[in-house]
Scaffold this motif. Structure first.
Motif, PDB file in Angstrom:
ATOM      1  N   VAL A  34       8.521   4.548   4.157  1.00 48.55           N
ATOM      2  CA  VAL A  34       7.281   4.517   4.928  1.00 48.55           C
ATOM      3  C   VAL A  34       6.423   3.366   4.421  1.00 48.55           C
ATOM      4  CG1 VAL A  34       5.112   5.740   5.335  1.00 48.55           C
ATOM      5  CG2 VAL A  34       7.265   6.925   5.656  1.00 48.55           C
ATOM      6  N   LEU A  35       5.948   2.576   5.382  1.00 47.30           N
ATOM      7  CA  LEU A  35       5.088   1.434   5.074  1.00 47.30           C
ATOM      8  C   LEU A  35       3.656   1.849   5.396  1.00 47.30           C
ATOM      9  CD1 LEU A  35       4.963  -1.675   4.454  1.00 47.30           C
ATOM     10  CD2 LEU A  35       5.232  -2.031   6.924  1.00 47.30           C
ATOM     11  N   LEU A  36       2.881   2.057   4.342  1.00 46.01           N
ATOM     12  CA  LEU A  36       1.504   2.503   4.540  1.00 46.01           C
ATOM     13  C   LEU A  36       0.557   1.317   4.482  1.00 46.01           C
ATOM     14  CD1 LEU A  36       1.268   5.602   2.153  1.00 46.01           C
ATOM     15  CD2 LEU A  36       1.208   5.658   4.649  1.00 46.01           C
ATOM     16  N   GLY A  37      -0.556   1.432   5.173  1.00 49.40           N
ATOM     17  CA  GLY A  37      -1.566   0.380   5.090  1.00 49.40           C
ATOM     18  C   GLY A  37      -2.640   0.629   6.116  1.00 49.40           C
ATOM     19  N   ALA A  38      -3.845   0.215   5.801  1.00 47.15           N
ATOM     20  CA  ALA A  38      -4.968   0.415   6.712  1.00 47.15           C
ATOM     21  C   ALA A  38      -4.817  -0.499   7.925  1.00 47.15           C
ATOM     22  CB  ALA A  38      -6.267   0.103   5.971  1.00 47.15           C
ATOM     23  N   ASN A  39      -5.678  -0.315   8.903  1.00 47.74           N
ATOM     24  CA  ASN A  39      -5.749  -1.222  10.051  1.00 47.74           C
ATOM     25  C   ASN A  39      -5.854  -2.651   9.569  1.00 47.74           C
ATOM     26  OD1 ASN A  39      -5.673  -0.015  12.538  1.00 47.74           O
ATOM     27  ND2 ASN A  39      -7.779   0.742  12.358  1.00 47.74           N
ATOM     28  N   GLY A  40      -5.001  -3.522  10.103  1.00 51.41           N
ATOM     29  CA  GLY A  40      -5.124  -4.935   9.774  1.00 51.41           C
ATOM     30  C   GLY A  40      -4.450  -5.334   8.471  1.00 51.41           C
ATOM     31  N   ALA A  41      -3.780  -4.392   7.804  1.00 47.05           N
ATOM     32  CA  ALA A  41      -3.119  -4.720   6.522  1.00 47.05           C
ATOM     33  C   ALA A  41      -1.915  -5.632   6.723  1.00 47.05           C
ATOM     34  CB  ALA A  41      -2.686  -3.442   5.811  1.00 47.05           C
ATOM     35  N   GLY A  42      -1.396  -5.664   7.957  1.00 49.03           N
ATOM     36  CA  GLY A  42      -0.261  -6.551   8.238  1.00 49.03           C
ATOM     37  C   GLY A  42       1.035  -5.824   8.548  1.00 49.03           C
ATOM     38  N   LYS A  43       0.956  -4.513   8.764  1.00 48.60           N
ATOM     39  CA  LYS A  43       2.177  -3.718   8.991  1.00 48.60           C
ATOM     40  C   LYS A  43       2.932  -4.200  10.237  1.00 48.60           C
ATOM     41  CE  LYS A  43      -0.102   0.172   9.340  1.00 48.60           C
ATOM     42  NZ  LYS A  43      -1.459  -0.393   9.289  1.00 48.60           N
ATOM     43  N   THR A  44       2.184  -4.327  11.344  1.00 51.01           N
ATOM     44  CA  THR A  44       2.832  -4.732  12.588  1.00 51.01           C
ATOM     45  C   THR A  44       3.431  -6.125  12.453  1.00 51.01           C
ATOM     46  OG1 THR A  44       1.342  -3.360  13.895  1.00 51.01           O
ATOM     47  CG2 THR A  44       2.462  -5.134  15.067  1.00 51.01           C
ATOM     48  N   ASP A 208      -1.685  -3.956   1.369  1.00 53.38           N
ATOM     49  CA  ASP A 208      -3.140  -4.067   1.344  1.00 53.38           C
ATOM     50  C   ASP A 208      -3.477  -5.540   1.453  1.00 53.38           C
ATOM     51  OD1 ASP A 208      -5.813  -3.617   1.066  1.00 53.38           O
ATOM     52  OD2 ASP A 208      -5.747  -3.179  -1.081  1.00 53.38           O
ATOM     53  N   GLY A 209      -4.234  -5.897   2.466  1.00 58.30           N
ATOM     54  CA  GLY A 209      -4.590  -7.305   2.642  1.00 58.30           C
ATOM     55  C   GLY A 209      -3.371  -8.201   2.726  1.00 58.30           C
ATOM     56  N   TYR A 231      -5.635   6.843   0.380  1.00 64.56           N
ATOM     57  CA  TYR A 231      -4.981   7.650   1.423  1.00 64.56           C
ATOM     58  C   TYR A 231      -5.177   9.143   1.307  1.00 64.56           C
ATOM     59  CZ  TYR A 231      -2.947   3.388   2.809  1.00 64.56           C
ATOM     60  OH  TYR A 231      -2.801   2.115   3.265  1.00 64.56           O
ATOM     61  N   PHE A 232      -5.531   9.614   0.146  1.00 66.59           N
ATOM     62  CA  PHE A 232      -5.626  11.064   0.021  1.00 66.59           C
ATOM     63  C   PHE A 232      -7.066  11.508  -0.174  1.00 66.59           C
ATOM     64  CE2 PHE A 232      -1.282  10.030  -1.206  1.00 66.59           C
ATOM     65  CZ  PHE A 232      -0.579  10.895  -0.391  1.00 66.59           C
ATOM     66  N   GLY A 233      -8.019  10.531  -0.107  1.00 64.97           N
ATOM     67  CA  GLY A 233      -9.430  10.894  -0.239  1.00 64.97           C
ATOM     68  C   GLY A 233      -9.720  11.574  -1.563  1.00 64.97           C
ATOM     69  N   MET A 234      -9.004  11.165  -2.602  1.00 67.28           N
ATOM     70  CA  MET A 234      -9.191  11.825  -3.914  1.00 67.28           C
ATOM     71  C   MET A 234      -9.862  10.863  -4.883  1.00 67.28           C
ATOM     72  SD  MET A 234      -5.491  13.464  -4.353  1.00 67.28           S
ATOM     73  CE  MET A 234      -4.790  14.506  -3.119  1.00 67.28           C
ATOM     74  N   LEU A 235     -10.162  11.346  -6.069  1.00 67.11           N
ATOM     75  CA  LEU A 235     -10.767  10.621  -7.180  1.00 67.11           C
ATOM     76  C   LEU A 235     -12.241  10.297  -6.926  1.00 67.11           C
ATOM     77  CD1 LEU A 235      -7.984   8.072  -8.180  1.00 67.11           C
ATOM     78  CD2 LEU A 235      -8.447  10.279  -9.214  1.00 67.11           C
TER      79      LEU A 235
END
Ligand code: ATP
Length: 235
Positions: A34-44, A208-209, A231-235
């Motif tokens: 799984v390739l995780l990343g926020a909007n615009g991270a470059g996944k697509t 990321d970026g 990603y997990f809203g922790m810490l």
């Protein structure tokens, strides 16, 4: 064992805007990443580079031991790389025709046999094969997208955000469909923002970026502070 897919030092961008910076990624036969990343991270951009829809500026891509970095996308499909974009299916075409398109390069008899195999594997699609794909529910549409991608018997299924636009109920359904599809030695690369997809994966890669910020087995990623924060809203 040699990896099925190896991408090294991929730089890529749009016009003069660099989006990917020395990205590396490998997938073994039968493995789900799984390739995780926020909007615009470059996944697509990374997925499109892998499937041949976007030329890399630099770097290497090897699939099943062959250098494919400059291979046209139609040949990459025949080599065993299937791509399901965020759209996935053609809503105005029938379910049967969407499947036929997924196997357009197969001889007619084999294409028909594969179509029947997909109807047997995904009975929801067999009920109204002449209905427009757009008349399916969100989850079933993704099911059709997966079946269409599987038509050509790929070795690697590359998917861009299969959960996009789906309610949580349908996300569960799609995860179930992909778990089922992952048998038979099929390898998968799934770009997602939804961490629930990590449940499916052997390994995760975090972009990321436009750079790989973390990568490793899912259990280790779940313990990674940066990943937990993002990603997990922790810490
Ligand atoms: P998303 O989840 O929004 O699809 P992503 O991680 O897939 O995000 P990309 O779509 O690869 O990210 O986009 C990475 C960057 O490249 C973004 O800054 C985006 O604006 C830019 N970009 C993407 N496509 C183009 C394009 N065709 N022309 C110019 N810039 C683009």
């Amino acid at each position: 064992m040699n990896p099925l897919l190896e991408m090294h030092d991929i730089d890529a961008g749009h016009d003069r805007l660099q989006v990917l910076w020395q990205v590396g990624l490998h997938i073994d036969e039968g493995e789900t990443v799984v390739l995780l990343g926020a909007n615009g991270a470059g996944k697509t951009t990374l997925l499109r580079t892998l499937v041949g829809l976007h030329p890399p500026w630099a770097g290497s891509i090897r699939f099943a031991g062959e250098d494919i970095a400059r291979m046209p996308s139609a040949r990459r499909i025949r080599a065993g790389i299937a791509y399901m974009s965020e759209l996935g299916v053609f809503p105005d075409l029938s379910i049967a025709d969407n499947l036929a398109l997924g196997g357009y390069f197969l001889p007619a008899a084999e294409r028909r046999a594969q179509q029947q195999a997909m109807f047997a594997r995904f009975p929801d699609l067999a009920r109204r094969p002449r209905a427009a794909a757009g008349s399916l529910s969100g989850g079933q549409r993704k099911m059709l997208g997966v079946a269409k991608a599987l038509m050509g018997r790929p070795r690697l299924l590359v998917m861009d955000e299969p959960s996009a636009g789906l309610s949580p109920k349908f996300v569960d359904e799609v995860i179930g469909i992909l778990r089922q599809a992952g048998g038979d030695g099929l390898a998968m690369l799934i770009a997602e923002q939804n961490v629930r997809f990590l449940d499916l994966a052997d390994r995760g890669v975090v972009l990321d970026g436009g750079r790989v910020a973390a990568a490793g087995p899912v259990a280790a990623l779940r313990e990674d502070d940066a990943v937990r924060r993002a990603y997990f809203g922790m810490l």
